[in-house]
Design a protein around this motif. Structure first.
Motif, PDB file in Angstrom:
ATOM      1  N   GLU A 110      30.522  32.853  39.990  1.00 27.77           N
ATOM      2  CA  GLU A 110      30.505  34.202  40.551  1.00 27.77           C
ATOM      3  C   GLU A 110      31.753  34.911  40.011  1.00 27.77           C
ATOM      4  O   GLU A 110      32.869  34.636  40.442  1.00 27.77           O
ATOM      5  N   LEU A 111      31.565  35.799  39.028  1.00 25.73           N
ATOM      6  CA  LEU A 111      32.669  36.490  38.371  1.00 25.73           C
ATOM      7  C   LEU A 111      32.771  37.907  38.926  1.00 25.73           C
ATOM      8  O   LEU A 111      31.915  38.746  38.678  1.00 25.73           O
ATOM      9  N   THR A 112      33.816  38.156  39.700  1.00 25.26           N
ATOM     10  CA  THR A 112      34.044  39.469  40.300  1.00 25.26           C
ATOM     11  C   THR A 112      35.143  40.187  39.533  1.00 25.26           C
ATOM     12  O   THR A 112      36.242  39.649  39.366  1.00 25.26           O
ATOM     13  N   LEU A 113      34.843  41.383  39.057  1.00 26.02           N
ATOM     14  CA  LEU A 113      35.818  42.194  38.326  1.00 26.02           C
ATOM     15  C   LEU A 113      36.323  43.297  39.242  1.00 26.02           C
ATOM     16  O   LEU A 113      35.553  44.131  39.713  1.00 26.02           O
ATOM     17  N   THR A 114      37.610  43.295  39.489  1.00 26.30           N
ATOM     18  CA  THR A 114      38.217  44.331  40.321  1.00 26.30           C
ATOM     19  C   THR A 114      39.693  44.455  39.975  1.00 26.30           C
ATOM     20  O   THR A 114      40.353  43.461  39.655  1.00 26.30           O
ATOM     21  N   ASP A 115      40.205  45.673  40.037  1.00 22.34           N
ATOM     22  CA  ASP A 115      41.631  45.894  39.809  1.00 22.34           C
ATOM     23  C   ASP A 115      42.417  45.882  41.114  1.00 22.34           C
ATOM     24  O   ASP A 115      43.642  46.054  41.108  1.00 22.34           O
ATOM     25  N   ALA A 116      41.737  45.689  42.238  1.00 25.53           N
ATOM     26  CA  ALA A 116      42.416  45.606  43.527  1.00 25.53           C
ATOM     27  C   ALA A 116      43.107  44.253  43.662  1.00 25.53           C
ATOM     28  O   ALA A 116      42.599  43.240  43.186  1.00 25.53           O
ATOM     29  N   TYR A 117      44.268  44.253  44.310  1.00 22.13           N
ATOM     30  CA  TYR A 117      44.973  42.999  44.585  1.00 22.13           C
ATOM     31  C   TYR A 117      44.348  42.361  45.820  1.00 22.13           C
ATOM     32  O   TYR A 117      44.658  42.721  46.942  1.00 22.13           O
ATOM     33  N   ILE A 118      43.449  41.412  45.606  1.00 20.05           N
ATOM     34  CA  ILE A 118      42.747  40.792  46.715  1.00 20.05           C
ATOM     35  C   ILE A 118      43.565  39.635  47.295  1.00 20.05           C
ATOM     36  O   ILE A 118      44.475  39.117  46.642  1.00 20.05           O
ATOM     37  N   ASP A 119      43.224  39.247  48.499  1.00 21.84           N
ATOM     38  CA  ASP A 119      43.732  38.022  49.088  1.00 21.84           C
ATOM     39  C   ASP A 119      42.719  36.933  48.737  1.00 21.84           C
ATOM     40  O   ASP A 119      41.607  36.925  49.271  1.00 21.84           O
ATOM     41  N   PRO A 120      43.060  36.010  47.823  1.00 18.52           N
ATOM     42  CA  PRO A 120      42.076  35.007  47.392  1.00 18.52           C
ATOM     43  C   PRO A 120      41.524  34.173  48.531  1.00 18.52           C
ATOM     44  O   PRO A 120      40.357  33.778  48.504  1.00 18.52           O
ATOM     45  N   ILE A 121      42.347  33.907  49.540  1.00 18.58           N
ATOM     46  CA  ILE A 121      41.873  33.106  50.666  1.00 18.58           C
ATOM     47  C   ILE A 121      40.856  33.893  51.481  1.00 18.58           C
ATOM     48  O   ILE A 121      39.773  33.406  51.813  1.00 18.58           O
ATOM     49  N   GLN A 122      41.182  35.150  51.784  1.00 19.27           N
ATOM     50  CA  GLN A 122      40.281  35.981  52.567  1.00 19.27           C
ATOM     51  C   GLN A 122      38.984  36.269  51.825  1.00 19.27           C
ATOM     52  O   GLN A 122      37.900  36.280  52.418  1.00 19.27           O
ATOM     53  N   GLU A 123      39.078  36.491  50.520  1.00 21.84           N
ATOM     54  CA  GLU A 123      37.904  36.849  49.729  1.00 21.84           C
ATOM     55  C   GLU A 123      37.134  35.624  49.228  1.00 21.84           C
ATOM     56  O   GLU A 123      36.061  35.765  48.649  1.00 21.84           O
ATOM     57  N   GLY A 124      37.690  34.454  49.411  1.00 24.93           N
ATOM     58  CA  GLY A 124      36.990  33.246  49.012  1.00 24.93           C
ATOM     59  C   GLY A 124      37.001  32.983  47.523  1.00 24.93           C
ATOM     60  O   GLY A 124      36.125  32.287  47.003  1.00 24.93           O
ATOM     61  N   ALA A 125      37.995  33.518  46.799  1.00 23.32           N
ATOM     62  CA  ALA A 125      38.083  33.294  45.355  1.00 23.32           C
ATOM     63  C   ALA A 125      38.700  31.923  45.090  1.00 23.32           C
ATOM     64  O   ALA A 125      39.764  31.599  45.624  1.00 23.32           O
ATOM     65  N   ASP A 126      38.041  31.146  44.262  1.00 22.76           N
ATOM     66  CA  ASP A 126      38.593  29.845  43.883  1.00 22.76           C
ATOM     67  C   ASP A 126      39.742  30.010  42.894  1.00 22.76           C
ATOM     68  O   ASP A 126      40.752  29.300  42.977  1.00 22.76           O
ATOM     69  N   ILE A 127      39.554  30.910  41.923  1.00 19.57           N
ATOM     70  CA  ILE A 127      40.565  31.162  40.895  1.00 19.57           C
ATOM     71  C   ILE A 127      40.681  32.668  40.707  1.00 19.57           C
ATOM     72  O   ILE A 127      39.674  33.354  40.542  1.00 19.57           O
ATOM     73  N   THR A 128      41.900  33.169  40.738  1.00 24.15           N
ATOM     74  CA  THR A 128      42.151  34.597  40.533  1.00 24.15           C
ATOM     75  C   THR A 128      43.104  34.765  39.362  1.00 24.15           C
ATOM     76  O   THR A 128      44.145  34.090  39.297  1.00 24.15           O
ATOM     77  N   LEU A 129      42.752  35.625  38.428  1.00 21.53           N
ATOM     78  CA  LEU A 129      43.670  35.958  37.342  1.00 21.53           C
ATOM     79  C   LEU A 129      44.476  37.161  37.805  1.00 21.53           C
ATOM     80  O   LEU A 129      43.924  38.231  38.039  1.00 21.53           O
ATOM     81  N   ARG A 130      45.770  36.968  37.948  1.00 24.07           N
ATOM     82  CA  ARG A 130      46.646  37.993  38.520  1.00 24.07           C
ATOM     83  C   ARG A 130      47.640  38.476  37.475  1.00 24.07           C
ATOM     84  O   ARG A 130      48.303  37.679  36.817  1.00 24.07           O
ATOM     85  N   ILE A 131      47.713  39.797  37.313  1.00 22.55           N
ATOM     86  CA  ILE A 131      48.719  40.422  36.452  1.00 22.55           C
ATOM     87  C   ILE A 131      49.731  41.088  37.354  1.00 22.55           C
ATOM     88  O   ILE A 131      49.405  42.014  38.102  1.00 22.55           O
ATOM     89  N   GLY A 132      50.968  40.612  37.321  1.00 21.70           N
ATOM     90  CA  GLY A 132      51.988  41.194  38.183  1.00 21.70           C
ATOM     91  C   GLY A 132      52.785  40.118  38.890  1.00 21.70           C
ATOM     92  O   GLY A 132      52.555  38.912  38.736  1.00 21.70           O
ATOM     93  N   ARG A 133      53.707  40.568  39.698  1.00 21.74           N
ATOM     94  CA  ARG A 133      54.568  39.636  40.421  1.00 21.74           C
ATOM     95  C   ARG A 133      53.774  38.951  41.524  1.00 21.74           C
ATOM     96  O   ARG A 133      52.921  39.549  42.162  1.00 21.74           O
ATOM     97  N   LEU A 134      54.095  37.700  41.746  1.00 22.68           N
ATOM     98  CA  LEU A 134      53.386  36.918  42.754  1.00 22.68           C
ATOM     99  C   LEU A 134      54.194  36.892  44.038  1.00 22.68           C
ATOM    100  O   LEU A 134      55.396  36.601  44.029  1.00 22.68           O
ATOM    101  N   ALA A 135      53.514  37.199  45.125  1.00 19.91           N
ATOM    102  CA  ALA A 135      54.178  37.131  46.423  1.00 19.91           C
ATOM    103  C   ALA A 135      54.341  35.668  46.829  1.00 19.91           C
ATOM    104  O   ALA A 135      53.591  34.799  46.391  1.00 19.91           O
ATOM    105  N   ASP A 136      55.336  35.417  47.664  1.00 18.23           N
ATOM    106  CA  ASP A 136      55.537  34.072  48.186  1.00 18.23           C
ATOM    107  C   ASP A 136      54.401  33.760  49.148  1.00 18.23           C
ATOM    108  O   ASP A 136      54.224  34.421  50.164  1.00 18.23           O
TER     109      ASP A 136
END
Length: 307
Positions: A123-149
């Protein structure tokens, strides 16, 4: 309540298709529909809105999907570990990727991934929104930008690199800028998104000082590919990440790199590209296989920097 009905329900929710779900499980669409309808009767709620064009979750279906998905994921991981199935790669993996990067690069990598593992669903979801991978159920997220703790596990791919360039026809007509200040006298094509107009910043090699510059030009857009096409047509100068460009455009001289003594950026501080996953998802063999496949296919530094 039958486990297969829950699996059908989750797959229909992920794909938006009874036919696609039937194809995945190699059963008749009528069988999928029958099990899902029986599940709705047992739950006592309508879980899907159905029409001839689409299938989508109801509000009750959304809540139910989030809970059932977690249960099935936990069950699949437990089954993998108990059975020791470290060679099988099957089931559903959910990827979340920025829109343009996904369209230009990741979609093709997913095609190769599924060719190598034909029992794997993605299931490949394309979005420029910064999602919460846990809330959205994403197994792997490609993130561009600083990572929050957070409790997410990150695998760094590399630092995002940028290219300043213009079409050869533009260069022939208006010449090349030599310094950031020269850009004020050129037509610059800028991205304008939810956070406003793109900022352009430059740093000379072997120095730390950055030189921001306010640019202007005949075209702004919230679609980066539109602006790259305009640059190819000779309408001005663009500044974008390397992954936005087809390297053959530079080899054929359709696009010309500018200001080689300066390092361009859209941010005064470095921006990383990372693959992130919730810790519990990395317990799944299939998720680890997909993560390793993506890391190998992209490389570090990413292959798209080689332009």
């Amino acid at each position: 309540m039958q486990l297969i009905a829950l699996r059908y329900f989750v797959m229909v929710a992920a794909t938006g298709s009874f036919v696609g779900t039937a194809r995945h499980f190699q059963v008749q669409p009528s069988s999928v529909s029958r099990f899902v309808s029986a599940l709705e009767r047992e739950v006592g709620q309508q879980l899907f809105y159905r029409n001839t064009r689409s299938v989508r979750l109801t509000e009750a279906g959304e809540r139910y999907y989030l809970q059932v998905r977690e249960v099935l994921d936990a069950l699949d991981i437990a089954t993998e570990q108990a059975a020791g199935k470290e060679t099988d790669v099957r089931g559903l993996v959910r990827l979340n990727v920025p829109v343009a990067l996904g369209r230009l690069h990741i979609a093709e990598i997913v095609n190769r991934l599924q060719a190598a593992h034909p029992d794997l669903s993605v299931e490949l979801t394309l979005t420029d929104a910064y999602i919460d991978p846990i809330q959205e159920g994403a197994d792997i997220t490609l993130r561009i930008g600083r990572l929050a703790d957070s409790g997410l596990i990150a695998r760094r791919i590399g630092e995002q690199k940028y290219v300043l360039c213009a079409g050869s026809s533009y260069i022939k007509k208006f010449g090349k800028p030599r310094t950031p200040e020269d850009l004020r006298d050129h037509s610059c094509l800028s991205y304008k998104g939810l956070l406003g107009t793109q900022r352009w910043s430059f740093r000379q090699r072997d120095t730390d000082a950055t030189h921001p510059v306010q640019v202007d030009g005949p075209l702004k857009s919230n679609d980066a590919e539109v602006l790259v096409a305009a640059a190819l047509a000779g309408r001005g100068i663009v500044l974008f990440p390397t992954w936005m460009f087809d390297k053959t455009c530079f080899h054929s001289k359709k696009l010309v790199k500018l200001m080689p003594d300066w390092i361009p950026s859209q941010d005064p501080t470095p921006i990383d590209i990372s693959l992130i996953s919730p810790e519990n998802r990395l317990r799944s063999h299939k998720v680890r296989v997909v993560l390793d496949f993506l890391l190998d296919a992209i490389g570090s530094p990413p292959y798209w920097d080689d332009i």
